[in-house]
Structure formats: structure tokens, C-alpha cells
Scaffold this motif. Structure first.
Motif, PDB file in Angstrom:
ATOM      1  N   ALA A 142       0.849  -1.204   0.000  1.00  0.00           N
ATOM      2  CA  ALA A 142       0.000   0.000   0.000  1.00  0.00           C
ATOM      3  C   ALA A 142       0.877   1.244   0.000  1.00  0.00           C
ATOM      4  N   PRO A 143       0.444   2.268  -0.681  1.00  0.00           N
ATOM      5  CA  PRO A 143       1.255   3.495  -0.723  1.00  0.00           C
ATOM      6  C   PRO A 143       1.281   4.194   0.630  1.00  0.00           C
ATOM      7  N   MET A 144       2.353   4.952   0.830  1.00  0.00           N
ATOM      8  CA  MET A 144       2.470   5.755   2.043  1.00  0.00           C
ATOM      9  C   MET A 144       1.402   6.839   2.022  1.00  0.00           C
ATOM     10  N   ILE A 145       0.824   7.113   3.181  1.00  0.00           N
ATOM     11  CA  ILE A 145      -0.204   8.152   3.232  1.00  0.00           C
ATOM     12  C   ILE A 145       0.425   9.514   2.947  1.00  0.00           C
ATOM     13  N   HIS A 146      -0.395  10.409   2.480  1.00  0.00           N
ATOM     14  CA  HIS A 146       0.088  11.758   2.211  1.00  0.00           C
ATOM     15  C   HIS A 146       0.252  12.531   3.511  1.00  0.00           C
ATOM     16  N   SER A 147       1.053  13.577   3.434  1.00  0.00           N
ATOM     17  CA  SER A 147       1.223  14.451   4.583  1.00  0.00           C
ATOM     18  C   SER A 147      -0.049  15.276   4.788  1.00  0.00           C
ATOM     19  N   VAL A 148       0.008  16.199   5.721  1.00  0.00           N
ATOM     20  CA  VAL A 148      -1.162  17.046   5.987  1.00  0.00           C
ATOM     21  C   VAL A 148      -1.507  17.841   4.730  1.00  0.00           C
ATOM     22  N   SER A 149      -2.777  18.080   4.553  1.00  0.00           N
ATOM     23  CA  SER A 149      -3.236  18.726   3.324  1.00  0.00           C
ATOM     24  C   SER A 149      -3.224  20.242   3.407  1.00  0.00           C
ATOM     25  N   PHE A 150      -3.067  20.778   4.622  1.00  0.00           N
ATOM     26  CA  PHE A 150      -3.131  22.229   4.786  1.00  0.00           C
ATOM     27  C   PHE A 150      -2.087  22.663   5.796  1.00  0.00           C
ATOM     28  N   VAL A 151      -1.207  23.553   5.394  1.00  0.00           N
ATOM     29  CA  VAL A 151      -0.216  24.150   6.295  1.00  0.00           C
ATOM     30  C   VAL A 151      -0.235  25.653   6.063  1.00  0.00           C
ATOM     31  N   ARG A 152      -0.245  26.397   7.153  1.00  0.00           N
ATOM     32  CA  ARG A 152      -0.243  27.861   7.048  1.00  0.00           C
ATOM     33  C   ARG A 152       0.791  28.430   7.998  1.00  0.00           C
ATOM     34  N   ALA A 153       1.503  29.431   7.550  1.00  0.00           N
ATOM     35  CA  ALA A 153       2.501  30.126   8.377  1.00  0.00           C
ATOM     36  C   ALA A 153       1.961  31.492   8.755  1.00  0.00           C
ATOM     37  N   ILE A 154       1.942  31.776  10.059  1.00  0.00           N
ATOM     38  CA  ILE A 154       1.522  33.082  10.557  1.00  0.00           C
ATOM     39  C   ILE A 154       2.770  33.959  10.626  1.00  0.00           C
ATOM     40  N   THR A 155       2.812  34.978   9.790  1.00  0.00           N
ATOM     41  CA  THR A 155       3.992  35.833   9.699  1.00  0.00           C
ATOM     42  C   THR A 155       3.806  37.109  10.506  1.00  0.00           C
ATOM     43  N   ASP A 156       4.823  37.956  10.460  1.00  0.00           N
ATOM     44  CA  ASP A 156       4.814  39.271  11.108  1.00  0.00           C
ATOM     45  C   ASP A 156       4.671  39.162  12.619  1.00  0.00           C
ATOM     46  N   LEU A 157       5.242  38.096  13.206  1.00  0.00           N
ATOM     47  CA  LEU A 157       5.296  37.959  14.656  1.00  0.00           C
ATOM     48  C   LEU A 157       6.713  38.282  15.123  1.00  0.00           C
ATOM     49  N   PRO A 158       6.873  38.816  16.332  1.00  0.00           N
ATOM     50  CA  PRO A 158       8.205  39.223  16.791  1.00  0.00           C
ATOM     51  C   PRO A 158       9.100  38.039  17.109  1.00  0.00           C
ATOM     52  N   ASN A 159      10.183  37.896  16.370  1.00  0.00           N
ATOM     53  CA  ASN A 159      11.226  36.887  16.609  1.00  0.00           C
ATOM     54  C   ASN A 159      10.706  35.458  16.568  1.00  0.00           C
ATOM     55  N   ARG A 160       9.614  35.224  15.866  1.00  0.00           N
ATOM     56  CA  ARG A 160       9.062  33.879  15.799  1.00  0.00           C
ATOM     57  C   ARG A 160       8.168  33.728  14.581  1.00  0.00           C
ATOM     58  N   ILE A 161       7.916  32.456  14.231  1.00  0.00           N
ATOM     59  CA  ILE A 161       6.972  32.126  13.163  1.00  0.00           C
ATOM     60  C   ILE A 161       6.075  31.016  13.690  1.00  0.00           C
TER      61      ILE A 161
END
Length: 417
Positions: A129-148
């Protein structure tokens, strides 16, 4: 492939029929025609395992079964033994630690007491059986101080036990490094901290299964940390105010700046110490010295506490210097009175003070004539035989006094001298 297997099978039968044994340099067991082969080999697969099932061979001639596997991706294209089943009554075997989404070929032989084998069964082609896919949705919250901040949709497969977050830079987009491992399928957030200001990164997420397998990566997302605010513009400092230096500047163009920090140093290349926190765009630095110079720099601080970079060039400011000391133009004694005349050097004089001093034994006595609005003093309090010294001080409208003028000395002789 089937043609090749059949050709091998018929070739073996031909050799056995002629009474010859078949052994190669690799030590392949002899094939005996009188040993019954396995029929009806069937398979079932999972992501990393293949289950084989066959019909039991009902004869006392065999001791068990030997399982062979061919990996089409292997460098050497041949069947290799993966197991020996030492029980003639067994009819099942599970081949584990396989790669997901891959095709394998299997066949099985019986073997007797002397180690001879039967002809191999028909080969079966099995795909894991094929390997399952990774997560279908990833979002990066930008414009945060010294972090993402990364968020994703939790995976729906219950075999998922966690996630692996990988990071790369835009300058080296192909060099992905493991940044963190998140446990629990329902955890759907990662905070990448202690980053620089205004830095750009790439992120992707893999899912980890309960059997230790890791999926391929998700679609990469780009993110940037919050940049430092811009500093204020047009800083100016006064040089003509008494006992204070007034600073003004234009606001920072960064919209979320909430206050400014004022720094001061006694020298342009000196250490700039924190002076004040200002919510507006002006500041009065009160200084207890006249003509005192300071160098200033002002930074902006946003709502997240990020502070703009310190300006390279400072602005110089100064308190109002003392007025110039007047010049005594005449000093004489007439009719037992001291007459002192002077003239100002600048136009700041509002009034004058005259300081008279003399010695009485070892003590120095001093008297100050204040609030003189002209440029002349007549002192009628002289005593004969005493030497008096006079110095004139200019006082401007701010109450700032100049240094005393050069001294002049007057003396009334005692009778008989």
C-alpha cells in the motif's frame, strides 16, 4: 517477467528429466521432480508487509517450505530466499519491513529432508500500500516578533502519532533540516522561536506513523518574522535654552509604534545611556549646567516591544551658555568711595552683580552688590587701610550669571601713610 519465470521453470524440468542436478555457484539447492510443488499461492499486502497464503501440500515427502522474493529495484535481478518454514502443515507467512508503494515478486518451493527443493510455484506480483500523504493544509503566521507560527489541519488517519517540522532558508531552499517533532495526531501547531528580525524561512510538515514510517513532505510555505520598526525622522536639538535641551522629531512611519526611547552621551562616539521613554514626539532634557553639550539618538518601539536600530549619526544639543564676563573700564577711589565702571561684551545683560572681597586676618570676607541695572558701582563703605578686590558678573534675563570679570584692586590709605 512471466515469460522469464516460465522459461526458467521449463528449463529446470528438462534438467531434472535427464537425471542431472542443478546447482550453481551460489549454492542453489537441487530441484527434485518427485517433490510436489506448491499450488495456489495467494497474497495480501499492507503498507510495509505482504501476507502469503498457499494450499498445504499433503505428503510426508516434504519438511516445509521456502519463500523467495524478487525486488525489481534491486541491482541484481534475481529471487532471494527470505524465509524457511520448517513445518509441512503451515500455510501462511508474513514478509515485513518492506517499502510502501512498491512492487515485489514472490514464489514458494517445498523442500525435503535432504534439502532438495521442488519446482517453484507460479510467481505472484504484490504491491504494498502506498504511504499516506502528509497534511493537506499548512499555514505560516507571519509578522510575529522573533518567531513564526505554523498551523496545519490534523491528519484524519488514526495511524498518525505525530508530525515532523522541517525548515530551510530562502538562500538554501534545498537544504531542509528537521526543526521539531510534534507528538499526538491532534496537535496542529508549532512555534519557531528565537529567530531574527525580518528573516525569511521555508517550512514543510511530514506525518509520522505508529510503525515509525514518515510520510513525504507537505507543500512548502514561506514565512517572515516581523521586521524592526523604522526609527523617527528629522531629530533636532536646541542649543539656546537655559538649563534644558529640547528635542523634537517626526513620527516613525511604522504604524504600530507606541513610544520612543531617548539616549544620551557626552561624546559622539561614547556610550549612549537610556534617558527617557516618550509617547509623543518631543522631549525636554533638563540639565543643571550652562553651556553643557550632549549627543542624542532616538529609537522607536512597536507594540510587540521591537526597537528600531540605533541611528548611526547623533544630534548635538546644548544648554544656553553663560553670558560673557564684562570688562572693567575704570576703577578708582575718590572721596573715600570706590567707583567701578564696566562695559558688556555681549547683548545678553539684564543686570549685574559686583563681588567685593577683602581679607581680615586669615579670613576672607565677601560682599555681593546685586541687581545693578547700570554699568557703574559706587561703594561708600570702604575702610581705610583695607585692600578691596572687585569683580563684575553679568546676569541675563534667565538668571544665568557670567563668570566674574578680571579683578581690580582699590585701597584707601590710612592717615599718615
Amino acid at each position: 517477467m512471466k515469460f522469464w519465470i516460465r522459461a526458467l521453470f521449463y528449463g529446470v524440468l528438462t534438467i531434472v528429466a535427464t537425471g542431472c542436478s542443478m546447482k550453481n555457484a551460489g549454492g542453489t539447492p537441487e530441484i527434485r521432480r518427485d517433490l510436489p510443488p506448491v499450488e495456489s499461492l495467494r497474497s495480501i499486502s499492507s503498507m510495509t508487509a505482504v501476507g502469503l497464503e498457499w494450499k498445504m501440500v499433503p505428503t510426508m515427502k516434504i519438511e516445509g517450505y521456502r519463500i523467495y522474493r524478487l525486488d525489481p529495484d534491486a541491482e541484481e535481478k534475481k529471487f532471494a530466499r527470505v524465509a524457511e518454514i520448517r513445518d509441512r502443515y503451515s500455510t501462511h507467512y508474513v514478509d515485513t519491513k518492506l517499502s510502501p508503494g512498491k512492487t515485489y515478486l514472490y514464489r514458494i518451493s517445498t523442500y525435503g529432508k535432504e534439502g532438495y527443493e521442488s519446482s517453484p510455484s507460479e510467481s505472484v506480483r504484490v504491491q504494498t500500500a502506498p504511504m499516506i500523504h502528509s497534511v493537506s493544509f499548512v499555514r505560516a503566521i507571519t509578522d510575529l516578533p522573533n518567531r513564526i507560527k505554523l498551523i496545519w489541519r490534523p491528519h484524519q488517519d488514526f495511524r498518525v502519532i505525530g508530525y515532523i517540522v522541517e525548515r530551510a532558508t530562502v538562500t538554501k531552499p534545498d537544504e531542509w533540516k528537521k526543526e521539531a517533532e510534534i507528538k499526538n495526531r491532534l496537535s496542529a501547531e508549532y512555534m519557531d522561536k528565537n529567530l531574527g528580525d525580518g528573516e525569511v524561512y521555508m517550512y514543510r510538515v511530514r506525518v509520522k506513523l505508529c510503525n515509525g514510517l514518515v510520510s513525504g513532505p507537505s507543500t512548502p510555505v514561506k514565512a517572515i518574522t516581523k521586521p524592526l520598526p523604522q526609527g523617527p525622522r528629522g531629530l533636532t536639538a536646541t542649543m539656546d535654552l537655559p538649563r534644558r535641551i529640547h528635542l523634537e522629531w517626526r513620527p516613525s512611519p511604522t504604524p504600530d509604534v507606541v513610544f520612543y526611547k531617548v539616549y544620551r552621551a557626552p561624546f559622539p562616539l561614547g556610550f549612549y545611556s537610556y534617558r527617557a521613554k516618550v509617547t509623543g514626539t518631543a522631549f525636554d532634557d533638563h540639565v543643571a549646567e550652562d553651556g553643557k553639550e550632549y549627543y542624542y539618538k532616538v529609537t522607536a518601539v512597536d507594540k510587540d516591544g521591537l526597537e528600531s536600530r540605533m541611528p548611526e549619526a547623533p544630534v548635538i544639543g546644548s544648554t544656553l551658555p553663560k553670558p560673557s564676563a564684562p570688562t572693567v573700564t575704570a576703577a578708582k577711589v575718590a572721596f573715600n568711595q570706590a567707583i567701578i565702571l564696566w562695559k558688556p561684551i555681549d547683548n545678553r545683560a539684564e543686570k549685574y552683580d559686583v563681588i567685593r572681597s577683602h581679607w581680615e586676618g586669615l579670613s576672607k570676607k565677601e560682599k555681593r552688590f546685586t541687581n545693578i541695572y547700570g554699568t557703574k558701582l559706587v561703594d561708600r563703605t570702604l575702610r581705610p587701610g583695607v585692600k578691596y578686590t572687585y569683580r563684575v558678573v553679568e546676569v541675563d534675563r534667565n538668571g544665568i550669571a557670567s563668570d566674574p570679570s578680571d579683578p581690580v584692586e582699590l585701597y584707601i590709605p590710612v592717615e599718615g601713610e
